[in-house]
Design an enzyme around this catalytic site. Sequence first.
Site, PDB file in Angstrom:
ATOM      1  N   LYS A 111      42.006  36.321  39.669  1.00  0.00           N
ATOM      2  CA  LYS A 111      43.205  37.163  39.676  1.00  0.00           C
ATOM      3  C   LYS A 111      44.117  36.868  40.857  1.00  0.00           C
ATOM      4  O   LYS A 111      45.308  37.119  40.799  1.00  0.00           O
ATOM      5  CB  LYS A 111      42.797  38.640  39.720  1.00  0.00           C
ATOM      6  CG  LYS A 111      41.924  39.032  38.518  1.00  0.00           C
ATOM      7  CD  LYS A 111      41.506  40.477  38.619  1.00  0.00           C
ATOM      8  CE  LYS A 111      40.453  40.851  37.598  1.00  0.00           C
ATOM      9  NZ  LYS A 111      40.881  40.725  36.209  1.00  0.00           N
ATOM     10  N   ASP A 161      42.684  46.124  21.357  1.00  0.00           N
ATOM     11  CA  ASP A 161      43.224  45.675  22.639  1.00  0.00           C
ATOM     12  C   ASP A 161      44.186  44.502  22.397  1.00  0.00           C
ATOM     13  O   ASP A 161      43.854  43.566  21.657  1.00  0.00           O
ATOM     14  CB  ASP A 161      42.032  45.227  23.504  1.00  0.00           C
ATOM     15  CG  ASP A 161      42.403  45.010  24.949  1.00  0.00           C
ATOM     16  OD1 ASP A 161      43.344  45.659  25.428  1.00  0.00           O
ATOM     17  OD2 ASP A 161      41.718  44.207  25.612  1.00  0.00           O
ATOM     18  N   HIS A 175      45.447  47.122  33.026  1.00  0.00           N
ATOM     19  CA  HIS A 175      44.682  46.018  32.415  1.00  0.00           C
ATOM     20  C   HIS A 175      44.096  45.152  33.523  1.00  0.00           C
ATOM     21  O   HIS A 175      44.337  45.391  34.707  1.00  0.00           O
ATOM     22  CB  HIS A 175      45.609  45.181  31.527  1.00  0.00           C
ATOM     23  CG  HIS A 175      45.805  45.808  30.186  1.00  0.00           C
ATOM     24  ND1 HIS A 175      45.303  45.272  29.035  1.00  0.00           N
ATOM     25  CD2 HIS A 175      46.427  46.962  29.837  1.00  0.00           C
ATOM     26  CE1 HIS A 175      45.621  46.067  28.021  1.00  0.00           C
ATOM     27  NE2 HIS A 175      46.300  47.099  28.481  1.00  0.00           N
ATOM     28  N   GLY A 176      43.343  44.131  33.127  1.00  0.00           N
ATOM     29  CA  GLY A 176      42.867  43.133  34.089  1.00  0.00           C
ATOM     30  C   GLY A 176      42.194  43.726  35.295  1.00  0.00           C
ATOM     31  O   GLY A 176      42.466  43.326  36.426  1.00  0.00           O
ATOM     32  N   HIS A 204      44.501  39.285  34.186  1.00  0.00           N
ATOM     33  CA  HIS A 204      43.344  39.077  33.308  1.00  0.00           C
ATOM     34  C   HIS A 204      42.416  37.965  33.820  1.00  0.00           C
ATOM     35  O   HIS A 204      42.877  37.002  34.417  1.00  0.00           O
ATOM     36  CB  HIS A 204      43.827  38.726  31.893  1.00  0.00           C
ATOM     37  CG  HIS A 204      44.444  39.894  31.195  1.00  0.00           C
ATOM     38  ND1 HIS A 204      45.774  39.955  30.873  1.00  0.00           N
ATOM     39  CD2 HIS A 204      43.913  41.068  30.787  1.00  0.00           C
ATOM     40  CE1 HIS A 204      46.030  41.111  30.290  1.00  0.00           C
ATOM     41  NE2 HIS A 204      44.920  41.807  30.221  1.00  0.00           N
ATOM     42  N   GLY A 205      41.140  38.123  33.535  1.00  0.00           N
ATOM     43  CA  GLY A 205      40.181  37.056  33.829  1.00  0.00           C
ATOM     44  C   GLY A 205      39.543  37.203  35.200  1.00  0.00           C
ATOM     45  O   GLY A 205      39.777  38.166  35.929  1.00  0.00           O
ATOM     46  N   ASN A 236      41.050  49.004  32.077  1.00  0.00           N
ATOM     47  CA  ASN A 236      40.418  48.014  31.198  1.00  0.00           C
ATOM     48  C   ASN A 236      39.526  47.037  31.960  1.00  0.00           C
ATOM     49  O   ASN A 236      39.965  46.425  32.935  1.00  0.00           O
ATOM     50  CB  ASN A 236      41.504  47.164  30.519  1.00  0.00           C
ATOM     51  CG  ASN A 236      42.269  47.911  29.467  1.00  0.00           C
ATOM     52  OD1 ASN A 236      42.215  49.130  29.406  1.00  0.00           O
ATOM     53  ND2 ASN A 236      42.980  47.180  28.636  1.00  0.00           N
ATOM     54  N   SER A 254      39.436  43.157  21.226  1.00  0.00           N
ATOM     55  CA  SER A 254      40.631  42.314  21.143  1.00  0.00           C
ATOM     56  C   SER A 254      40.678  41.719  19.733  1.00  0.00           C
ATOM     57  O   SER A 254      39.710  41.839  18.974  1.00  0.00           O
ATOM     58  CB  SER A 254      40.545  41.187  22.164  1.00  0.00           C
ATOM     59  OG  SER A 254      39.453  40.342  21.822  1.00  0.00           O
ATOM     60  N   SER A 270      38.818  43.921  36.179  1.00  0.00           N
ATOM     61  CA  SER A 270      37.463  43.555  36.611  1.00  0.00           C
ATOM     62  C   SER A 270      37.451  43.344  38.111  1.00  0.00           C
ATOM     63  O   SER A 270      38.441  42.887  38.688  1.00  0.00           O
ATOM     64  CB  SER A 270      37.010  42.268  35.902  1.00  0.00           C
ATOM     65  OG  SER A 270      36.560  42.578  34.604  1.00  0.00           O
TER      66      SER A 270
HETATM   67  O1  G3H Z   1      42.613  43.945  27.969  1.00  0.00           O
HETATM   68  C1  G3H Z   1      41.581  43.647  28.584  1.00  0.00           C
HETATM   69  C2  G3H Z   1      41.494  43.810  30.012  1.00  0.00           C
HETATM   70  O2  G3H Z   1      42.742  43.833  30.563  1.00  0.00           O
HETATM   71  C3  G3H Z   1      40.380  43.075  30.690  1.00  0.00           C
HETATM   72  O3  G3H Z   1      40.727  42.377  31.853  1.00  0.00           O
HETATM   73  O4  G3H Z   1      38.871  40.750  31.852  1.00  0.00           O
HETATM   74  O5  G3H Z   1      40.296  41.039  33.811  1.00  0.00           O
HETATM   75  O6  G3H Z   1      38.697  42.821  33.165  1.00  0.00           O
HETATM   76  P1  G3H Z   1      39.583  41.723  32.742  1.00  0.00           P
HETATM   77 ZN    ZN Z   2      44.404  43.377  29.001  1.00  0.00          ZN
END
Ligand code: G3H
Ligand code: ZN
Length: 311
Positions: free
Chosen positions: A183, A81, A212-213, A179-180, A255, A50, A215
């Site tokens: 969620k 990113d 994205h997002g 993200h994060g 991601n 990022s 995790s």
């Molecule tokens: O761009 C980065 C990702 O979208 C990471 O998302 O931290 O929720 O896994 P995350």
């Molecule tokens: Zn992202």
Amino acid sequence: MPLVTTKEMFKKAYEGKYAIGAFNANNVDTIKAILAAAEEVKSPVIIALSSGALSFVGEEYIPGVVEVLKKATVPVALHLDHGKKVELCKRCVDLGFTSVMIDASSEEFNKNIEITKEVVDYAHAHGVVVESELGAIAGIEEDVQVDDKYGHFTHPDDVVEFATKTGIDSLAIAIGTAHGAYKFKPGTKPQLRFDILEECEQKLPGFPLVLHGSSSVPKSSLDLLNQYGGKMPEAIGIPEPMLNEASKHAVCKINVGTDLQVAYTGAVRKSLAEHPENPDMRKFSQAGMDAIKALVEDKMKNVFCSAGKAE
Ligand code: G3H
Ligand code: ZN
């Protein structure tokens, strides 16, 4: 195997119904751990930085990173990113990134196209690929009033015009990931809009989509971190079976950032607690790197199914 763009990786992933993990790195240790995992299980990989990570590493170190990645034994893409500014994207192209994301998703549709196109023109002239984003990939969703069934997610009707007018190589869509670590609201069931994914896929056949997002914030990772002094409240991530399902659709890039942070920090906390006599920073750094390597290998083997796909 040279440092590559994502073009060929995505083509193979699309056809083979698997996805490539884009793992967020914050320092050289993270880059080493991600790469070691990919080489171990013979998977293509995307190392994502990022703008914050790029500043933390220091742009002046990137040419060195690029030289190391060129010697990888698996296909590796170095990806910017969430580049929020055209200038940053162009600078990353010049620094040797093979893929950049321009994130102008907060702009209105035509402005997003205009900004994205400027990055595409520059990147393509230098052999670099571009990802852009359409829709809102937020944190925990607020009670947004929506005017149709797509709400603030990606409208499938927009994707063809957006991809055609910008010339992008992949598109990040909003289908409910966020993200994060947090969620979904506590007590709710995680849900993704596979109906929107399928509509986007039908509108853009053969075109790589990005999540994205993504995790999953496994309870075991969070418990370890909290057992050794962390104070993270319970979290609901994206269940791994949903990511696996998405990887069988047009999603070619997934991601993951937060999972690496939680795994690393938990392992570092444990190492420090178990070896209070040892001031050698390599000891706890190595513990964090080992945790990231194990996590990335597991995603590649069991969730994204990219293990063994490096040729
Ligand atoms: O761009 C980065 C990702 O979208 C990471 O998302 O931290 O929720 O896994 P995350
Ligand atoms: Zn992202």
